[in-house]
Each structure stands twice: as structure tokens, then as C-alpha cells.
Design an enzyme around this catalytic site. Sequence first.
Site, short mmCIF file in Angstrom:
data_model
loop_
_atom_site.label_atom_id
_atom_site.label_comp_id
_atom_site.label_asym_id
_atom_site.label_seq_id
_atom_site.Cartn_x
_atom_site.Cartn_y
_atom_site.Cartn_z
N ASP A 232 48.95 -51.84 -10.05
CA ASP A 232 49.55 -52.45 -11.23
C ASP A 232 49.94 -53.89 -10.95
OD1 ASP A 232 49.21 -50.08 -12.42
OD2 ASP A 232 51.34 -49.61 -12.70
N ASP B 17 48.87 -57.24 -12.81
CA ASP B 17 49.81 -58.20 -13.42
C ASP B 17 49.54 -59.62 -12.93
OD1 ASP B 17 50.96 -56.19 -14.81
OD2 ASP B 17 52.53 -55.83 -13.34
N SER C 10 38.72 -36.52 -44.44
CA SER C 10 39.63 -35.63 -43.74
C SER C 10 38.81 -34.40 -43.31
CB SER C 10 40.74 -35.30 -44.71
OG SER C 10 41.51 -34.28 -44.19
N LEU C 11 39.44 -33.38 -42.80
CA LEU C 11 38.69 -32.21 -42.35
C LEU C 11 39.17 -30.95 -43.06
CD1 LEU C 11 38.70 -32.86 -38.50
CD2 LEU C 11 36.71 -32.99 -40.00
N GLU D 258 36.06 -30.64 -29.87
CA GLU D 258 36.98 -31.65 -29.33
C GLU D 258 38.39 -31.18 -29.59
OE1 GLU D 258 36.20 -35.22 -31.51
OE2 GLU D 258 34.24 -35.48 -30.61
N ASP E 36 47.02 -34.79 -32.23
CA ASP E 36 48.06 -34.81 -33.26
C ASP E 36 48.63 -36.21 -33.35
OD1 ASP E 36 49.52 -33.75 -35.24
OD2 ASP E 36 50.96 -32.73 -33.97
N ARG F 286 44.30 -44.89 -42.09
CA ARG F 286 43.40 -44.19 -42.99
C ARG F 286 43.84 -44.35 -44.45
NH1 ARG F 286 43.58 -39.03 -45.04
NH2 ARG F 286 41.57 -38.30 -45.77
N GLU G 30 41.96 -41.77 -33.05
CA GLU G 30 43.32 -41.32 -33.31
C GLU G 30 44.30 -42.07 -32.41
OE1 GLU G 30 43.08 -39.00 -35.61
OE2 GLU G 30 45.00 -37.93 -35.65
N TYR H 45 36.59 -41.26 -31.42
CA TYR H 45 35.60 -40.19 -31.54
C TYR H 45 34.46 -40.45 -32.52
CZ TYR H 45 39.27 -39.01 -34.97
OH TYR H 45 40.22 -39.07 -35.94
N LYS I 13 32.39 -29.90 -34.57
CA LYS I 13 31.47 -30.79 -35.28
C LYS I 13 30.04 -30.43 -34.92
CE LYS I 13 34.81 -34.48 -34.56
NZ LYS I 13 35.10 -35.80 -34.03
N LYS J 69 42.97 -24.74 -36.50
CA LYS J 69 44.38 -25.01 -36.18
C LYS J 69 45.03 -23.81 -35.53
CE LYS J 69 45.45 -28.80 -39.04
NZ LYS J 69 45.92 -29.05 -40.40
N CYS K 108 88.20 -29.64 -28.37
CA CYS K 108 87.20 -29.17 -27.41
C CYS K 108 87.22 -27.64 -27.40
CB CYS K 108 87.53 -29.71 -26.02
SG CYS K 108 86.57 -28.92 -24.71
N CYS L 233 88.74 -26.48 -23.68
CA CYS L 233 90.12 -26.70 -23.23
C CYS L 233 91.08 -26.98 -24.38
CB CYS L 233 90.16 -27.87 -22.25
SG CYS L 233 89.91 -29.47 -23.06
N CYS M 170 85.03 -34.93 -25.05
CA CYS M 170 86.31 -34.33 -24.71
C CYS M 170 86.93 -35.28 -23.70
CB CYS M 170 86.11 -32.95 -24.09
SG CYS M 170 87.62 -32.34 -23.32
N CYS N 257 89.20 -30.82 -18.13
CA CYS N 257 88.61 -29.75 -18.95
C CYS N 257 87.70 -28.89 -18.07
CB CYS N 257 87.81 -30.37 -20.10
SG CYS N 257 86.78 -29.19 -20.98
S1 IVH Z 1 36.88 -36.18 -36.83
C1 IVH Z 1 34.76 -36.99 -40.64
N1 IVH Z 1 37.95 -35.59 -34.49
O1 IVH Z 1 42.42 -34.81 -37.86
C2 IVH Z 1 35.43 -36.65 -39.38
N2 IVH Z 1 39.38 -35.94 -36.33
O2 IVH Z 1 42.79 -33.02 -40.08
C3 IVH Z 1 36.80 -37.15 -39.37
N3 IVH Z 1 41.77 -35.76 -35.79
O3 IVH Z 1 41.85 -37.25 -40.32
C4 IVH Z 1 37.67 -36.78 -38.28
N4 IVH Z 1 41.51 -35.32 -33.66
O4 IVH Z 1 42.93 -38.01 -38.10
C5 IVH Z 1 38.17 -35.88 -35.79
N5 IVH Z 1 38.78 -35.09 -32.36
C6 IVH Z 1 38.99 -35.38 -33.65
C7 IVH Z 1 40.28 -35.46 -34.18
C8 IVH Z 1 40.45 -35.73 -35.53
C9 IVH Z 1 42.37 -35.51 -34.63
C10 IVH Z 1 42.46 -35.98 -37.06
C11 IVH Z 1 41.89 -37.08 -37.92
C12 IVH Z 1 41.56 -36.42 -39.25
C13 IVH Z 1 42.46 -35.21 -39.20
C14 IVH Z 1 41.95 -34.13 -40.13
#
Ligand code: IVH
Length: 682
Positions: A33, A37, A82-83, A121, A125, A144, A180, A232, A301, A325, A419, A422, A437, A442
Site C-alpha cells: 500500500d 501511495d 430488472s429481473l 452469478e 445486494d 438505474r 452493482e 456483469y 442467465k 432469492k 439504572c 443499581c 449510569c 454500579c
Molecule cells: S443482471 C438484464 N446480475 O438485481 C439483466 N443483476 O433484481 C440485469 N443484481 O437490477 C441484471 N447482482 O441491480 C444481474 N449478478 C447480477 C446481479 C444483478 C445483483 C441486481 C441488479 C438488478 C436486480 C434485479
Amino acid sequence: MTMKPAERIPFLRREIARHEELYYTHADPEISDSEFDQLMLELKALETEHPDLLTPDSPTQRVGGRPAEGFATVLHHTQMLSLDNAYDEPDLRAFDERVRKALAAAQGVSAAEIVATYVCELKIDGLSISLLYEDGRLVRGATRGDGIRGEDVTFNVRTIRAIPLRLNGDVLPRMEVRGEVYFPRKAFERLNTEREQAAEPLFANPRNAAAGTMRTLDPASVSKRGLSAWMYQIVDATGVADAAPVEPTHVAMLEQLRTWGCAVEPHWRRATGIDDVIAFCDEWREKRHSLPFETDGVVVKLDDLAQRVTLGTTSKFPRWATAFKYPAQQATTVLRKIEVNIGRTGAATPYAVLEPVLVAGSTISLATLHNPDDLRRKDIREGDTVIVEKAGDVIPRVVGPVLSKRPEDSREWEMPTACPVCGGALVKGEDEAVWRCENSSCPARLLRSLEHFVSRGAMNIEGLGEVLVRQVVEKGLVSSVADIYALTADTLADLERMGKKSAAKLIEQIERSKQNDVWRLLNGLGIRHVGERGAQVLADHFGSVEEIEAAPPAVLEQVREVGPVMAHSVRSWFDEPRNRDLVGRLRAAGVRTVGERKVAPAGPQPLAGQTFVITGTLDAMSRDDAAARIEALGGKVTNSVSRKTSYLVVGAEAGSKLEKAEALGVATLDEPAFLRLIMNES
Ligand code: IVH
């Protein structure tokens, strides 16, 4: 021959980018590190001298200026989808069925003949992010949003070191990388601890913290928080999602991302058929808790990009992917009672006594409630039905009340005025978040103090654990840490489950502890703001407890690494006659209070000739402490920024000094960079 700045600067930028990639993408650093630096410092210095050579993609620009106001809206040129979700095995099989049917129809065969190849994958979160690169340079980062319009968070994105400002090798002239942004668990915990200390509301989980942070208007503070990112997906500028320059598969796309220097979460796996996918989901169900970041599922996927086109998308999500999930780590139960725990310093922390409930495989009956302010903000009451959550292996916590189930006669919870142990008064200091306290004798405080005194970082008395400490207190054998030294093998042998042998062993340990280094005793005394490190610094400088006891605050403050807060705390601890008495009793019992003075040699002066200005609030230390550290390393600290300033150290809520430094082209150091500088130099 030394390189000319016009050559050295690009060379340094390439080197820094390469080392960042080795560190963040490959987790395989080549240099330490501090060496890293040094490269950064050299680059900053050169750029300060040659402002004409400064470019926005320079790694020194990771902490940029602040956006004028709010965030601009950006239009995603390809919608960010979204998924769809899958919650169990049947859901996953149904998804696979749909995929195989669609593929079979396109190929004119029966679905039974098709085995789809997927990539699994971990589902991060965090918060999805779109990064726009032009000629390989990061030009925009956006959230997004609703998938069509997002917010321009370029300033904040630039501070995330896992996101390359420049991609390596062959790139498309204009393209987008998606992924993400997330909080590593450690960084999240640190952030919440800091917020707790500052009496600010806590973030409920790393996801919220990531979202909140990305929407912060101060990039300097974003940079300190330690966000990270995994990528990703590649989307090209013509709007073709999943552009893969090499081979039309997702796997090739992930590999391409890595070649460019993007961080790709490494645990993905290709799966042949849905059974393989299910096995992956099962495998990570428990294992995911040992990851340094949170994942709440698995994204499945289709690997073949041409097949993805065949399947297409709905208006919201692709038909070729799904998010599996894991069952929530949450449950609802009744909060029977809110009780208060008293810590060593007397700090009173409320916790919840619950109707026992099963959460993710184990029964819980106690949960933390954070601090009283948080409790009030969420308005959690006794008798409420509450949501409890277990995240990984941490202590369960109460997320909040289910208001629709609140009993009619419920009342807002109030911190007790006395407290619970005591009966002494619980008091809250004006600028403090916690109640305390104030009764120094105490019994709860005594127990915690004893536990601390004997702990590994203090007197290190092995064999004197929590249970035993409680017993000796309850039997009236110990009512102060000094009484530990009055214990005998005979008195100990009377205790439950204590044989002669173990009693003798413990006495041996207690005896041995008398010869400990003085810092152990100092730490063990439990003086506020004096931890292990502070105790070592004080012991090294003064050599004995007596010298410290005699030192006026001004003298204490002169010690390197001792700031006014610690100095004041040490002084007032020794001003209390009962505390001086305690030290006297320990000394009389034979505990060493005199050690050796280890006056730090004048030491190297690596910052000699450099001038620093400090602005804003630092988290790790006061400005005075920071100045003392700089001076100890030979640097100079002044109050105003000028062309002669070598660095502006930028804390939170920096003001006009930052603007002036930017106008003059003075290099800035955010807090992490500053800390690294002083740590590595000392
Ligand atoms: S793919 C069209 N891969 O989960 C494909 N999404 O619940 C779009 N997320 O909006 C997403 N890990 O923000 C993909 N390995 C991953 C992910 C991922 C987290 C999120 C992403 C998406 C949300 C949907």
C-alpha cells in the site's frame, strides 16, 4: 536518465491503474500500500507542478469537485431492465421450462431435446449502476432510476476504486458497462458505528447504505465510505445489450470485462441444465454468509447471447434470466419487553426480549435495538409485533414494528431514568447519543470493568472468564479490579465447579499478570478514549502510571497521537480520588506501574519540506491530532491554502478551502489517503 513530466505522468497513471486492477480485480497486488501511495503522491506532485497535464481520467481525480446542486437526469440509451424472481425449486424449473420451450420452438425441435446452458452469478445486494466509457475513459456513471431515466452520479462513481477510470486494451469507441455498487460488510459496519457515535440515524442494511451513499452530494465523503463494485454486463453504444467482442457468450463477456480491468465477482459458474443451477443455489445458501459482502440470491442467465435474442424481453425484464432469492432472514414475533444493558463505561443500551422465533434455522429470543434515538425514530414499543432480521452471523436485530398489529393500549417507550441494576440515575450528556449510569460502583459496570481488565488486550488473565467474574462478584470476593489480586487458591476453590488444580492455575495467571507491561494496566483501567493503542503511546512516552498521573493536560497533549479529548479524559480520570486510590491499591498489591520510557527517536522526517492545510472534519482524529502527526513527520501545517501548499487534507463538510485548492491546482488528500500517508510514514 529521469523521465520528462510529459512522459512520467502518463507512465505513473498507467502504473497506478495497473496496480488498482491487480488489487481490486485480481486480488493479487504486486506492491505494498505504501509503495502504491508513493506513486500516487508523485503523480499528484507532478500534476500540481504541471496543471496543463492534468486530465479528468487521472487517478488523482477520484475525489473530484462536488456537483453544483442535486443530480442531473440521464437517459439510458438502452433500458436498464430488472429481473423476474424465483423463490424455490419449482419456480426455477418453470423458468427453465419456458426457456427450453422458446428455444425448441425457434429450432423446430421438442423442448425435451434441449439442455440449456446457464451462468449462475451471485446476486449482489447493492445498487445497479451504468458506466459509460468513451474511447476507454469513464465519462459518466448513472443509477438505474426507473430503468429509462437515472441520475448522473459520475462524481461519486469516480471515487470508487474498484471502478476503472480507464479500460485496458481494445475497447469499443463508446460503450456501457453495467454492474452493482455495494458495501462490503466491514465498510458498512464501520459506517454505522461512526453514525452511531455521531448520533446519526443508522442504515438498515448495506443496500440502503449503498443507495444513500450514491445519492450523497459530497464525493469526498463518498470516497471515505469504502463502496465497491462488481461488473456483469457490457452494452454497446448502438444499443445492443450484451455486446461481447470475443465470443457470443456471457462467459466471454465476463472474461472481457476482466481483461479491461473491471472487477467481476469471481464465484460465477457455468451450469448445464437446471439441476446444475439448483445445485449452485443450494451450495451458496449457507456459504454466502461467509462472503465479505451481502448476497440475497443467485442470478441465472442464459449463457448463449444469440439464444437471449431469441427469448427477448418483456417490458420489465429479460425472459432469459431470473433472480433466485433465498428465503428472507426475517421473521415477525412479539416484542415482550425492552430491557437495558449497562456497559463498562456505564453506557445504557436497550435490547429487545422477544417471543422466541425461528429465523433462518435458529431460535432467537434477544435482539439489538441500536441506540435509543434509533428506537424512538422507529417508534418500537413493548407489545409490538416486530420484524426481526438475521444478517449473516451477526446478532439479530429488530428492523421495525408492524404497525397494523400494534395493541391499542401501547405506549411509546421511554429510556428509564434509573439504572436497572443499581438504581442510580441514567443521564445523557448534551452532545452524546448515549445514556449512562453515572454510578461508578454500579455492579453492572463493575462486571464489565472486570471483564475488560482481565481481557486479552489488557491484563490478559487467562481462565478468568465471564462466568467466573460473575461468581467472584456475587460471592462478594471482588468489588474492584484491585480485589483480583487478593484472591487466593483457597477462596477460589470454594467456588462452583472450581477444582484445586484450576484454582492454583488461575492464581498463577493472576500473579504473572503483575509483571505485565505498563500499557496493559493502563488499558485495563478503562479510561475513556484510551484504548490499546492510546495506552501504549502513553506508557511509551511517560514510562510509568505515576508520571501520567502527574502530567497536566498540556503536557499530555504534546504526546504524539494524544489529542485534547484523550488528554482531557486521562486528566479527569486521575483527578478522581477513588481512581488514584485504585492505582495505589494495585501498586501495593505488586502490580507493575513503572516501565521503561521509550521516547520515540526524532525519527525519519519524510514530510519535511511539505506544507499541509487541513479542512473539514476527519473521522479518525481531530484536526489537532492530524496536525500533530504531520509535524511529527517533519511536515508543516498552516491555516490557509496558497500555491505553496503541498496538500489540502479534506475531511467531511470541507468548505471554501477546497474550492481555493481546486482553483490553485493544489493536490488534495481525502481522509483514507491521508491516513495511509501518515501510517506508512510513521
Ligand atoms: S443482471 C438484464 N446480475 O438485481 C439483466 N443483476 O433484481 C440485469 N443484481 O437490477 C441484471 N447482482 O441491480 C444481474 N449478478 C447480477 C446481479 C444483478 C445483483 C441486481 C441488479 C438488478 C436486480 C434485479
